[in-house]
Design an enzyme around this catalytic site. Structure first.
Site, PDB file in Angstrom:
ATOM      1  N   CYS A 114     -47.103  -1.227  26.641  1.00 22.88           N
ATOM      2  CA  CYS A 114     -45.737  -1.741  26.609  1.00 22.88           C
ATOM      3  C   CYS A 114     -45.172  -1.593  25.213  1.00 22.88           C
ATOM      4  O   CYS A 114     -45.700  -2.152  24.264  1.00 22.88           O
ATOM      5  CB  CYS A 114     -45.742  -3.200  27.015  1.00 22.88           C
ATOM      6  SG  CYS A 114     -44.116  -3.890  26.977  1.00 22.88           S
ATOM      7  N   HIS A 119     -53.628  12.420  20.386  1.00 21.66           N
ATOM      8  CA  HIS A 119     -53.839  11.295  19.459  1.00 21.66           C
ATOM      9  C   HIS A 119     -54.848  10.268  19.939  1.00 21.66           C
ATOM     10  O   HIS A 119     -55.153   9.316  19.224  1.00 21.66           O
ATOM     11  CB  HIS A 119     -52.497  10.629  19.105  1.00 21.66           C
ATOM     12  CG  HIS A 119     -51.877   9.796  20.184  1.00 21.66           C
ATOM     13  ND1 HIS A 119     -51.884   8.420  20.141  1.00 21.66           N
ATOM     14  CD2 HIS A 119     -51.207  10.121  21.311  1.00 21.66           C
ATOM     15  CE1 HIS A 119     -51.230   7.936  21.199  1.00 21.66           C
ATOM     16  NE2 HIS A 119     -50.819   8.965  21.919  1.00 21.66           N
ATOM     17  N   SER A 151     -53.797  14.146  25.804  1.00 18.54           N
ATOM     18  CA  SER A 151     -52.980  13.779  24.641  1.00 18.54           C
ATOM     19  C   SER A 151     -53.869  13.827  23.408  1.00 18.54           C
ATOM     20  O   SER A 151     -54.987  13.300  23.425  1.00 18.54           O
ATOM     21  CB  SER A 151     -52.421  12.372  24.842  1.00 18.54           C
ATOM     22  OG  SER A 151     -51.642  12.003  23.734  1.00 18.54           O
TER      23      SER A 151
HETATM   24  C1  LIG Z   1     -54.011   6.851  30.514  1.00 16.96           C
HETATM   25  C2  LIG Z   1     -52.849   7.216  29.651  1.00 16.96           C
HETATM   26  N1  LIG Z   1     -51.949   8.108  30.098  1.00 16.96           N
HETATM   27  C3  LIG Z   1     -50.900   8.496  29.369  1.00 16.96           C
HETATM   28  C4  LIG Z   1     -50.696   7.971  28.117  1.00 16.96           C
HETATM   29  C5  LIG Z   1     -49.505   8.427  27.343  1.00 16.96           C
HETATM   30  O1  LIG Z   1     -49.887   9.315  26.323  1.00 16.96           O
HETATM   31  P1  LIG Z   1     -48.911   9.538  25.063  1.00 16.96           P
HETATM   32  O2  LIG Z   1     -49.094   8.348  24.177  1.00 16.96           O
HETATM   33  O3  LIG Z   1     -49.390  10.804  24.423  1.00 16.96           O
HETATM   34  O4  LIG Z   1     -47.534   9.644  25.597  1.00 16.96           O
HETATM   35  C6  LIG Z   1     -51.584   7.022  27.598  1.00 16.96           C
HETATM   36  C7  LIG Z   1     -51.349   6.395  26.290  1.00 16.96           C
HETATM   37  O5  LIG Z   1     -51.686   5.245  26.082  1.00 16.96           O
HETATM   38  C8  LIG Z   1     -52.699   6.639  28.384  1.00 16.96           C
HETATM   39  O6  LIG Z   1     -53.592   5.759  27.955  1.00 16.96           O
END
Ligand SMILES: Cc1ncc(COP(=O)(O)O)c(C=O)c1O
Length: 396
Positions: free
Chosen positions: A329, A206, A204
């Protein structure tokens, strides 16, 4: 008014100015649709190709192995749902995930099992959040289609031994595919597809100074997760929908920076993480969580006895510290951490505190934040004991 300190880099990071510069043209004049055949379309298409090569290079993958998505969550969904749909009929419907996965994996696996589309095994962890490769191997069956174990935990920072897990899975069932959610690891841990030995990786933008709302699933040649969004056939038919050109271009630059800056960033983060952990664990009743050695640089996590997470975060916010309990959450409701519960923290699972440092964090920020945490903790504890004495007096 307190100066504000941003210690929530595991939730999201600010945009790097170079990322913003790369995105700029596609938010303005260069608005062509990458599927269009004219020059404007070609320009947008080229930006996506450049970004694809940048993300591929970070992972040691081929550009065709990158599927851009709308988030890390979507990448996780595509991995689980897409693999089950593509390979389930031939290989089986058994999924294995760890108990400490992000909700994007856990809730998806639960939904698939709840709908009768998968059989699910959830493998536990030890007190430090580590998932034992032998335990994962023991869960593998002839009909196991996919194993999903994250690389770095978003709540407690423990780094899983994904390479050993992948090796153990393959030794039991060479046809089982292995996915890792590496969303937290981008820019902070090495991310080689071959070194990790997995078939699929979720990312991801961001979490590594890129834009929100863009992610990627890396899927090795031949894995072919079934598309979960069908339509115009973008992303080689694996994820339809007109691309977020600005976002994807920004992700490419963020990936490139993550690759080039990782060692410098990590060196700074490791020192500051140690300093903050020492300062906070000097407060009575504050215990660090997660593995002490295999950890994500910059992520400091604790349980704070006598302080419910929601109260602590509210007081810290008032004192100018942006922190988190660690879980993703979005409802804002206080939910005890499923990760800490799996680690055996019992009642303390509702008392988590995560302070996630970033590129711009200084020693002074760490010292000020630690002093504010101490103040917040003593304020909550004295309010709690005052309420306790009032209740005892009323009862007596
Ligand atoms: C380990 C993990 N997986 C998936 C996500 C989800 O990513 P996104 O915010 O791009 O949906 C996060 C976001 O906090 C994360 O920390």
């Amino acid at each position: 008014m307190h100066s504000r300190i941003y210690f929530d880099h595991s939730a999201t990071t600010p945009l790097d100015p170079r990322v913003l510069t790369a995105m700029g043209p596609f938010l303005g004049g260069a608005f062509g649709n990458p599927s269009s055949l004219h020059q404007e379309g070609r320009l947008a298409r080229e930006a996506i190709q450049t970004a694809r090569a940048q993300v591929a290079s970070l992972i040691g993958a081929a550009p065709e192995e990158i599927i851009f998505t709308g988030s890390g969550t979507e990448a996780d969904n595509l991995a689980l749902r897409g693999v089950l749909e593509r390979w389930g009929p031939e290989r089986g419907r058994h999924l294995v995930v760890s108990a400490v996965e992000h909700e994007a994996v856990l809730a998806t696996a639960d939904a698939l099992a709840g709908a009768g589309r998968a059989e699910l095994t959830v493998v536990g962890c030890d007190r430090s959040g580590r998932v034992d490769p032998a335990e994962v191997a023991a869960a593998i069956r002839p009909d196991t289609v996919l194993v999903s174990v994250m690389l770095a935990n978003n709540e407690i920072g423990t780094v899983e031994d994904v390479a050993s897990i992948a090796g153990a899975v393959r030794a039991r069932n060479p046809r089982a595919l292995v996915h890792t959610d590496a969303v937290q690891a981008l820019g902070r841990l090495p991310l080689g597809l071959d070194a990790l030995g997995v078939d699929l990786i979720s990312l991801s933008a961001h979490k590594a100074y890129g834009p929100q709302g863009v992610g990627a699933l890396v899927a090795r040649h031949g894995v072919f997760p079934a598309a979960q969004l069908t339509g115009g056939g973008q992303e080689r038919g694996r994820r339809s929908g007109t691309e977020n050109v600005a976002g994807v271009a920004g992700f490419g630059v963020a990936a490139d920076l993550a690759d080039r800056r990782r060692e410098t960033d990590v060196a700074g983060l490791v020192n500051l993480t140690g300093r903050l952990t020492n300062l906070l664990t000097a407060i009575p009743g504050v215990e660090p969580t997660g593995d002490r050695t295999r950890r994500l640089p910059g992520l400091c996590s604790f349980v704070v006895a006598g302080c419910r997470s929601d109260l602590l975060l509210a007081v810290l916010d008032e004192l100018g510290v942006c922190a988190s309990a660690g879980s993703a959450c979005s409802s804002g409701a206080p939910v005890p951490s499923h990760v800490l519960a799996a680690m055996g923290f019992g009642e303390l699972s509702g008392c988590a505190l995560r302070l996630a440092l970033g590129r711009s964090t200084t020693e002074a920020d760490v010292d000020v934040a630690a002093a504010r945490v101490e103040r917040a903790v003593s304020r909550i504890r004295s309010a709690g004991s005052a309420a306790g004495s009032a209740a005892a007096a009323a009862a007596g």
